[in-house]
Structures are given as C-alpha cells and as structure tokens.
Write a protein that holds these residues in place. Structure first.
Motif, PDB file in Angstrom:
ATOM      1  N   GLY A 319       1.052  -1.134   0.086  1.00  0.00           N
ATOM      2  CA  GLY A 319       0.094  -0.117   0.144  1.00  0.00           C
ATOM      3  C   GLY A 319       0.795   1.157   0.038  1.00  0.00           C
ATOM      4  O   GLY A 319       1.938   1.322   0.590  1.00  0.00           O
ATOM      5  N   ILE A 320       0.353   2.246  -0.822  1.00  0.00           N
ATOM      6  CA  ILE A 320       1.175   3.588  -0.881  1.00  0.00           C
ATOM      7  C   ILE A 320       0.254   4.634  -0.227  1.00  0.00           C
ATOM      8  O   ILE A 320      -0.780   4.765  -0.491  1.00  0.00           O
ATOM      9  CB  ILE A 320       1.483   3.843  -2.287  1.00  0.00           C
ATOM     10  CG1 ILE A 320       2.422   2.672  -2.913  1.00  0.00           C
ATOM     11  CG2 ILE A 320       2.274   5.248  -2.572  1.00  0.00           C
ATOM     12  CD1 ILE A 320       2.516   3.008  -4.288  1.00  0.00           C
ATOM     13  N   GLY A 321       0.839   5.443   0.667  1.00  0.00           N
ATOM     14  CA  GLY A 321       0.360   6.402   1.213  1.00  0.00           C
ATOM     15  C   GLY A 321       0.241   7.737   0.394  1.00  0.00           C
ATOM     16  O   GLY A 321       1.034   7.832  -0.521  1.00  0.00           O
ATOM     17  N   GLY A 322      -0.625   8.767   1.185  1.00  0.00           N
ATOM     18  CA  GLY A 322      -0.588  10.116   0.182  1.00  0.00           C
ATOM     19  C   GLY A 322       0.893  10.849   0.429  1.00  0.00           C
ATOM     20  O   GLY A 322       1.850  10.323   0.970  1.00  0.00           O
ATOM     21  N   THR A 323       1.040  11.932  -0.629  1.00  0.00           N
ATOM     22  CA  THR A 323       2.254  12.608  -0.292  1.00  0.00           C
ATOM     23  C   THR A 323       2.369  13.252   0.796  1.00  0.00           C
ATOM     24  O   THR A 323       1.280  13.796   1.336  1.00  0.00           O
ATOM     25  CB  THR A 323       2.240  13.378  -1.830  1.00  0.00           C
ATOM     26  OG1 THR A 323       2.114  12.789  -2.799  1.00  0.00           O
ATOM     27  CG2 THR A 323       3.577  14.506  -1.581  1.00  0.00           C
ATOM     28  N   CYS A 324       3.534  13.503   1.255  1.00  0.00           N
ATOM     29  CA  CYS A 324       3.723  14.117   2.706  1.00  0.00           C
ATOM     30  C   CYS A 324       5.112  15.002   2.334  1.00  0.00           C
ATOM     31  O   CYS A 324       5.931  14.587   1.444  1.00  0.00           O
ATOM     32  CB  CYS A 324       3.904  13.214   3.832  1.00  0.00           C
ATOM     33  SG  CYS A 324       5.181  11.764   3.594  1.00  0.00           S
ATOM     34  N   ARG A 325       5.241  16.070   2.978  1.00  0.00           N
ATOM     35  CA  ARG A 325       6.543  16.838   2.721  1.00  0.00           C
ATOM     36  C   ARG A 325       6.859  17.170   4.333  1.00  0.00           C
ATOM     37  O   ARG A 325       8.120  16.777   4.552  1.00  0.00           O
ATOM     38  CB  ARG A 325       6.202  18.066   2.010  1.00  0.00           C
ATOM     39  CG  ARG A 325       7.535  18.932   1.939  1.00  0.00           C
ATOM     40  CD  ARG A 325       7.606  20.279   1.050  1.00  0.00           C
ATOM     41  NE  ARG A 325       7.522  19.618  -0.281  1.00  0.00           N
ATOM     42  CZ  ARG A 325       7.963  20.131  -1.332  1.00  0.00           C
ATOM     43  NH1 ARG A 325       8.316  21.599  -1.192  1.00  0.00           N
ATOM     44  NH2 ARG A 325       7.914  19.595  -2.620  1.00  0.00           N
ATOM     45  N   ASP A 326       6.159  17.888   5.023  1.00  0.00           N
ATOM     46  CA  ASP A 326       6.366  18.179   6.410  1.00  0.00           C
ATOM     47  C   ASP A 326       6.679  16.866   7.255  1.00  0.00           C
ATOM     48  O   ASP A 326       5.680  15.889   7.160  1.00  0.00           O
ATOM     49  CB  ASP A 326       5.308  18.965   7.186  1.00  0.00           C
ATOM     50  CG  ASP A 326       5.777  19.378   8.492  1.00  0.00           C
ATOM     51  OD1 ASP A 326       5.594  18.763   9.577  1.00  0.00           O
ATOM     52  OD2 ASP A 326       6.006  20.578   8.595  1.00  0.00           O
ATOM     53  N   PRO A 327       7.727  16.712   8.110  1.00  0.00           N
ATOM     54  CA  PRO A 327       7.882  15.379   8.878  1.00  0.00           C
ATOM     55  C   PRO A 327       6.614  14.992   9.557  1.00  0.00           C
ATOM     56  O   PRO A 327       6.207  13.932   9.925  1.00  0.00           O
ATOM     57  CB  PRO A 327       8.879  15.673   9.704  1.00  0.00           C
ATOM     58  CG  PRO A 327       9.835  16.803   9.071  1.00  0.00           C
ATOM     59  CD  PRO A 327       8.780  17.608   8.212  1.00  0.00           C
ATOM     60  N   ALA A 328       5.760  15.830   9.945  1.00  0.00           N
ATOM     61  CA  ALA A 328       4.955  15.881  10.887  1.00  0.00           C
ATOM     62  C   ALA A 328       3.624  14.997  10.026  1.00  0.00           C
ATOM     63  O   ALA A 328       2.587  14.426  10.506  1.00  0.00           O
ATOM     64  CB  ALA A 328       4.158  16.918  11.348  1.00  0.00           C
ATOM     65  N   GLU A 329       3.739  14.960   8.680  1.00  0.00           N
ATOM     66  CA  GLU A 329       2.762  14.295   7.897  1.00  0.00           C
ATOM     67  C   GLU A 329       2.917  12.888   7.658  1.00  0.00           C
ATOM     68  O   GLU A 329       2.122  12.396   6.794  1.00  0.00           O
ATOM     69  CB  GLU A 329       2.516  15.240   6.585  1.00  0.00           C
ATOM     70  CG  GLU A 329       2.134  16.621   6.771  1.00  0.00           C
ATOM     71  CD  GLU A 329       2.385  17.436   5.259  1.00  0.00           C
ATOM     72  OE1 GLU A 329       3.013  16.903   4.522  1.00  0.00           O
ATOM     73  OE2 GLU A 329       1.438  18.377   5.098  1.00  0.00           O
ATOM     74  N   ILE A 330       4.199  12.394   7.842  1.00  0.00           N
ATOM     75  CA  ILE A 330       4.755  11.063   8.051  1.00  0.00           C
ATOM     76  C   ILE A 330       3.653  10.096   8.547  1.00  0.00           C
ATOM     77  O   ILE A 330       3.232   9.052   7.757  1.00  0.00           O
ATOM     78  CB  ILE A 330       5.895  10.834   8.275  1.00  0.00           C
ATOM     79  CG1 ILE A 330       7.017  11.726   7.425  1.00  0.00           C
ATOM     80  CG2 ILE A 330       6.410   9.344   8.042  1.00  0.00           C
ATOM     81  CD1 ILE A 330       8.621  11.569   7.877  1.00  0.00           C
ATOM     82  N   ALA A 331       3.076  10.395   9.604  1.00  0.00           N
ATOM     83  CA  ALA A 331       2.326   9.754  10.264  1.00  0.00           C
ATOM     84  C   ALA A 331       0.954   9.233   9.065  1.00  0.00           C
ATOM     85  O   ALA A 331       0.454   8.387   9.417  1.00  0.00           O
ATOM     86  CB  ALA A 331       1.884  10.062  11.837  1.00  0.00           C
TER      87      ALA A 331
END
Length: 465
Positions: A319-331
C-alpha cells in the motif's frame, strides 16, 4: 582452539651432547617462537582497540609475507592485503585464487570442524590456510592466508597464526554487530516515532526526521510492504507443528526483511526503511523530474516482482500512502498506506496476492470497507441488484456490464454504446429493462447512488457474475 602436536626445543632441554640438533635449527625455532609471540601480542592489542578487519588482515600479511583476506559465506572478499600492493590489487589477486577446485570443500570442512585447515600446494595452485571466523556459534566469514612464507613459520605455526587472527576477527565482528544493533534500535525508534506520530510537537518530528536524513524540501510517500507466510505443516495425526517450524518462520521473516532492505538500498538509497513484525515500511522521495529515480508505485511494483521470485509462497500486498513533505505528515501517509494494505487483504481473491495500490486508488472502498462484516455489504448489494444478477445468470443479458458502463459514462447512452459496441437504442432499452427488473429509477439521484454503491461492492468483493 586446536593446538598442533609439536613442542619447541628449549636450551635447557638439550642433551649434553647435542650434536644431533644443529644450532641453526634451534635458532630458527626460537626466532619463530619469538615472532609467534609478537604476532599474538599485536593481534590481542588490535582486539582491545577500535581496529577493523582490514587492520588484522594487514598485520598478518606484513608478518607472514602472504596474501590474506576475509571472505563471506558466499566467497565475496570483504577485505584483503598483500605485500607491496594496494588493497584493490590484493582483492583482485584473491578473487583469482577463489577458483581453486577444492576451496569450497575446505571452507565447509573448516566451518563444520570450527578449526583452521590447510590446503597444500598442488601444481600451480598455492598453499591456502582457511580459518573460520566465529561470532558466537555462527560462522559469517573466513580468514584465508594464501601462499604463506615457509622460511619463518612452519605449517603448524602458520595454522596457529591464522587461527588466532580469525579469533580476533570474530571479536571485531561481534563488536561491530553489537554497535550496529544498538544504532539500528535507535534508528528504528526514531522511525517508529515518525510513523505513529509520537512527537510532542512538530519540532520533535523535524528533529527525528533530520537524524534519519529526511529532506523536508521534497515530497515523499510512505510505502507499507505487508506479507504473510504460509502456515507451518503440522505433524502426523493433527499434532502441533514440529519444533523447528516456529524458528523457520522467524528465519523466513528475517530473510524477507533483509531482502527488501537490500532491494530498496540498491534502487532507492535515499529511502528510509524500517522492518516491523509482518511488514517493511519505506519512506521514499518523489522523483523530481524525468529520468530520475523510480516513484513509489514503480519501486513497489519492482519490489513485489523481486519478492515473488525469492519467496513465491509468501502473500505480499503493498500500500502507498499520500504525499507528505512536512515530517509531521509522515504519520498520516503511513496510516493511509496501512489502510490500503488492510483493504487489499480484506478484498481477498479479488485483490490477489501480489497487489500494489495507492490510497488514492481505493475511492469509495475507503468507506465501504470500514464495515466490520463483509456479509453486510454483500447483503446490501443483493437487496439492490440481486434480481438483476439472477436475470444475468439465466439469460446472459449483460445488464450488469451495461449498467456499470452507463454509470462510468455519466449516464450517456451514446458514449456507453461506443464502448459496448452496440447501438445507443440498445443501451437505452437495457437501462429501461434494468429499471423494470430492479424497481430502481435511474433518473432519481438516490436510486442511482444506491445502484452505483451496490455495483462497487460486487466489483470489489469479486461477486460479479
């Protein structure tokens, strides 16, 4: 350590008439003993320092005037040294000697006996001494001495030197493993904190991500590679699995983890990889332009193909999650990747083992599969389209196919007819018959939504006739 059966002749042990013991032989033996003690002292000093395998290999090569190398189980050269040449040239020379027809047998015998063995010089092949490098009960590598000089060390002493050097290599490798394991635990803890959003604030997440080499200036995706191993076979008569099977499962998981990590390291060296119980999580960067590294979907598909070759019995979904840039978005991206793998698993045979899907691909399934019992979804679809399915089975009417195409083409009979290769009037007739069979009014928003959801359930759960 096995000690060869020999004893030096000491001056106090000489008979009164020592004419049978030439003075030169006595001097040579004493010099060899002094050199042996010196080598042992140097090797022990290396074990107490932060020396590496290359330092041990260089020392033995210098003291024995021989080519010395450390080989892996697969006979790859970890490090090598030879008198008067560079490490690269020494490595190339060692690779040439690895074609010895009996070397593989000697390596195996050395591992099983846990002692140094000597392969004598035969024809154009040089003499080779092999000693297993022990780390606990494991033999991860071998110390090999090629063509040792005979003018100072005899056969027995050459075996002793190589064997003791292998012991020191084992100490160094064991220490490196402890340090690497500690570093890995710290690294895994940092990754775990980012994946689960455990930071107290965004500053924590940014600091942890920086330690892991995460670049907040680029887009990333979290990829969850989930796998299941086949159950271990049971003993006869329905008995519990034999004792080795649980260990075999753990070893199999370890091999899958290592294979994925190695694959990702070679294809996406910038990616952050963390192995968990039954999945491997990869935080990978999004390519910045054409010709650059693979994107998340390409990387996942290539990894899936490689795992299918290496572990055909394992059931793998990615499974592939959505795009993240800010480290807080990794979760958030990781949660999406996990929901995707869970959805693929719930779909069962429809998804097939060996599926790659992004969270954005799930569409309405993101909501539908939150229903705990899939039977409820099937019951809903049967209530809405059950009569139409029965008519499809009995008359081969292709009404379900027509209805799905009609919806995809935004209720346009003309566009649907071009795809179905029929006349628009045929599509219009079929839609009217569908309304008659199901009791739905497809020009009504609510009925149309109900029919679309029921079709999605049939298609996703594999119940389409």
């Amino acid at each position: 350590m096995a000690v060869p059966n020999w004893s030096p002749v000491l001056p106090g042990d000489l008979p009164t008439d020592h004419a049978d013991v030439p003075a030169r032989q006595l001097d040579r033996e004493n010099a060899a003993l002094r050199e042996l003690v010196t080598v042992y002292r140097y090797l022990s000093g290396l074990a107490l320092q932060d020396a590496d395998l290359a330092g041990v290999v260089r020392l033995i090569s210098d003291r024995t005037s021989a080519t010395v190398a450390v080989l892996t189980q697969l006979m790859d050269v970890l490090t090598a040294a030879a008198p008067g040449v560079s490490a690269e040239k020494a490595t190339a020379d060692v690779r040439e000697h690895l074609i010895h027809p009996r070397l593989g047998q000697v390596l195996r015998a050395s591992r099983l006996s846990q002692r140094a063995l000597r392969l004598p010089k035969v024809g154009g092949m040089p003499a080779i001494i092999v000693a297993p490098v022990m780390v606990g009960d494991e033999v991860p590598s071998y110390l090999v001495t090629i063509d040792p000089a005979e003018n100072l060390f005899g056969e027995d002493m050459s075996l002793l030197v190589t064997e003791h050097a292998a012991t020191i290599c084992g100490v160094i490798l064991g220490r490196e493993r402890v340090v690497a394991a500690a570093a890995r635990r710290v690294r895994d803890d940092l990754v775990e904190g980012l994946l689960l959003g455990r930071g107290r604030d965004n500053a924590d997440a940014s600091r942890w991500a920086a330690h892991l080499g995460y670049d907040p200036a680029r887009d990333h995706n979290v990829v969850a590679i989930a796998f299941e191993l086949p159950p271990s076979p049971s003993g006869s008569g329905g008995a519990s699995p034999a004792a080795p099977h649980p260990g075999d499962g753990a070893a199999q998981r370890q091999r899958i983890w290592e294979s994925i990590e190695h694959f990702i390291a070679t294809r996406a060296p910038e990616a952050i990889v963390s192995a968990r119980e039954s999945e491997v999580v990869v935080v990978t960067t999004t390519p910045e332009g054409p010709g650059s590294a693979m994107d998340a979907r390409q990387l996942a598909a290539a990894c899936l193909a490689r795992l299918a070759e290496l572990f055909p019995a394992a059931k793998v979904v990615i499974g592939i999650g959505g795009t993240c840039r800010d480290p807080a978005e990794i979760a958030r991206s990781y949660a999406q990747a996990q929901r995707t793998t869970q959805t693929l698993r719930r779909l069962g045979p429809k998804a097939r083992s060996g599926s790659v899907s992004a969270f954005s691909d799930l569409g309405i399934l993101r909501l539908l599969l939150q229903v705990p019992d899939l039977a409820e979804l099937r019951s809903f679809a049967a209530d809405v389209l059950g009569k139409l399915s029965m008519h499809e089975h009995e008359h081969k009417s292709e009404y379900l196919t027509t209805l799905a195409c009609y919806f995809r083409e935004n209720n346009s009979p003309q566009r649907a007819s071009r795809i179905l290769h029929v006349h628009p009037n045929t599509v219009a007739y079929r839609v009217k018959r569908i309304e008659e069979i199901t009791g739905l009014r497809l020009d009504n928003y609510s009925d149309r939504l109900i029919a679309q959801v029921a079709l999605e359930i049939l298609d996703s759960l594999g119940d389409e006739p």
